[in-house]
Design a protein around this motif. Structure first.
Motif, mmCIF file in Angstrom:
data_model
loop_
_atom_site.group_PDB
_atom_site.id
_atom_site.type_symbol
_atom_site.label_atom_id
_atom_site.label_comp_id
_atom_site.label_asym_id
_atom_site.label_seq_id
_atom_site.Cartn_x
_atom_site.Cartn_y
_atom_site.Cartn_z
ATOM 1 N N LYS A 83 0.848 -1.196 0.000
ATOM 2 C CA LYS A 83 0.000 0.000 0.000
ATOM 3 C C LYS A 83 0.882 1.244 0.000
ATOM 4 C CE LYS A 83 -3.921 -2.024 2.326
ATOM 5 N NZ LYS A 83 -4.856 -1.916 3.427
ATOM 6 N N GLN A 125 -0.505 8.667 4.091
ATOM 7 C CA GLN A 125 -1.257 7.858 3.135
ATOM 8 C C GLN A 125 -1.342 8.599 1.800
ATOM 9 O OE1 GLN A 125 -5.091 7.319 5.016
ATOM 10 N NE2 GLN A 125 -4.380 5.523 6.148
ATOM 11 N N GLN A 127 -3.479 8.709 -1.370
ATOM 12 C CA GLN A 127 -4.826 8.246 -1.677
ATOM 13 C C GLN A 127 -5.224 8.559 -3.107
ATOM 14 O OE1 GLN A 127 -7.143 10.295 1.307
ATOM 15 N NE2 GLN A 127 -6.458 8.937 2.950
ATOM 16 N N ASP A 128 -6.251 7.841 -3.585
ATOM 17 C CA ASP A 128 -6.813 8.149 -4.891
ATOM 18 C C ASP A 128 -7.871 9.232 -4.712
ATOM 19 O OD1 ASP A 128 -9.105 6.871 -3.892
ATOM 20 O OD2 ASP A 128 -8.773 5.048 -5.042
ATOM 21 N N ARG A 130 -10.942 9.024 -4.527
ATOM 22 C CA ARG A 130 -12.064 8.587 -3.678
ATOM 23 C C ARG A 130 -11.678 8.523 -2.211
ATOM 24 N NH1 ARG A 130 -13.000 3.085 -5.972
ATOM 25 N NH2 ARG A 130 -10.810 3.387 -6.285
ATOM 26 N N GLY A 131 -10.416 8.847 -1.897
ATOM 27 C CA GLY A 131 -9.959 8.795 -0.516
ATOM 28 C C GLY A 131 -9.466 7.435 -0.080
ATOM 29 N N GLU A 132 -9.281 6.506 -1.006
ATOM 30 C CA GLU A 132 -8.775 5.171 -0.703
ATOM 31 C C GLU A 132 -7.255 5.147 -0.856
ATOM 32 O OE1 GLU A 132 -10.737 2.562 0.248
ATOM 33 O OE2 GLU A 132 -12.443 3.933 0.193
ATOM 34 N N VAL A 133 -6.573 4.451 0.052
ATOM 35 C CA VAL A 133 -5.123 4.323 -0.037
ATOM 36 C C VAL A 133 -4.783 3.543 -1.311
ATOM 37 C CG1 VAL A 133 -3.048 3.419 1.070
ATOM 38 C CG2 VAL A 133 -4.868 4.394 2.469
ATOM 39 N N PRO A 135 -3.236 1.053 -3.877
ATOM 40 C CA PRO A 135 -2.726 -0.309 -3.689
ATOM 41 C C PRO A 135 -1.372 -0.518 -4.368
ATOM 42 C CG PRO A 135 -4.354 -0.305 -5.432
ATOM 43 C CD PRO A 135 -4.281 1.108 -4.895
ATOM 44 N N ALA A 167 -3.310 12.660 4.763
ATOM 45 C CA ALA A 167 -3.632 12.318 3.375
ATOM 46 C C ALA A 167 -2.722 13.206 2.525
ATOM 47 C CB ALA A 167 -5.101 12.590 3.079
#
Length: 175
Positions: A83, A125, A127-128, A130-133, A135, A167
């Motif tokens: 991640k 982190q 993130q993309d 969308r706020g997702e870490v 991969p 973020a």
């Protein structure tokens, strides 16, 4: 003769398709990695860096922080395997016993105001949208190594355990 023409055309199509597939990226790097790297890595060091301890204390409503940290987590690995997330420790924090035994009172210059280990760490982190870490391993994405100094700017907040989570909007690697 018609079979020969058909066979030649078929071989030509197979060869063309194979060569076209090989020429898309000569570095072998995933194009998404390059896009995220270009978005995150900064060419110049941002101004106004703070220590992690000060950034935690000064969190504002908009959460904007700019911290200087060392990619490290003491005896633990700073990486979140696979991640785009890692731990940084406060570059200015004194985390050891500075060469003497445990302090007996609060008159020790080194121990005055010593904070807990949690106060001197931050989780970074990438993130993309969308706020997702992401991969993607942070080492692959950013080209960073353990113990490197980085300046991270982004949105900071304290999670439910009291950890500072940033973020990242930009990362500058000190070399």
């Amino acid at each position: 003769m018609p079979k020969y023409k058909f066979l030649c055309c078929l071989l030509w199509l197979i060869a063309s398709a194979t060569l076209a597939g090989c020429s898309s990226d000569s570095t072998g790097e995933d194009p998404q990695v390059a896009v995220h790297r270009a978005r995150l890595l900064l060419a110049e060091e941002p101004a106004g860096t703070e220590t992690i301890v000060k950034a935690r204390q000064a969190l504002t409503a908009n959460g904007k922080v700019v911290i200087l940290g060392r990619i490290a987590a003491g005896d633990l690995s700073p990486w979140d395997e696979g991640k785009a997330a890692f731990l940084v420790s406060d570059a200015a924090a004194i985390l050891d016993e500075h060469g003497h035994g445990p302090c007996q009172d609060d008159t020790c210059h080194f121990c005055k105001g010593k904070t807990s280990i949690t106060d001197t760490l931050a989780i970074v982190q990438c993130q993309d949208d969308r706020g997702e870490v992401l991969p993607i391993d942070a080492r692959t994405l950013l080209g960073v190594e353990e113990n490197q100094l980085v300046v991270v700017c982004g949105r900071g907040e304290l999670d439910e355990l009291g950890n500072l989570v940033i973020a990242a909007e930009g990362i500058y690697i000190r070399r």
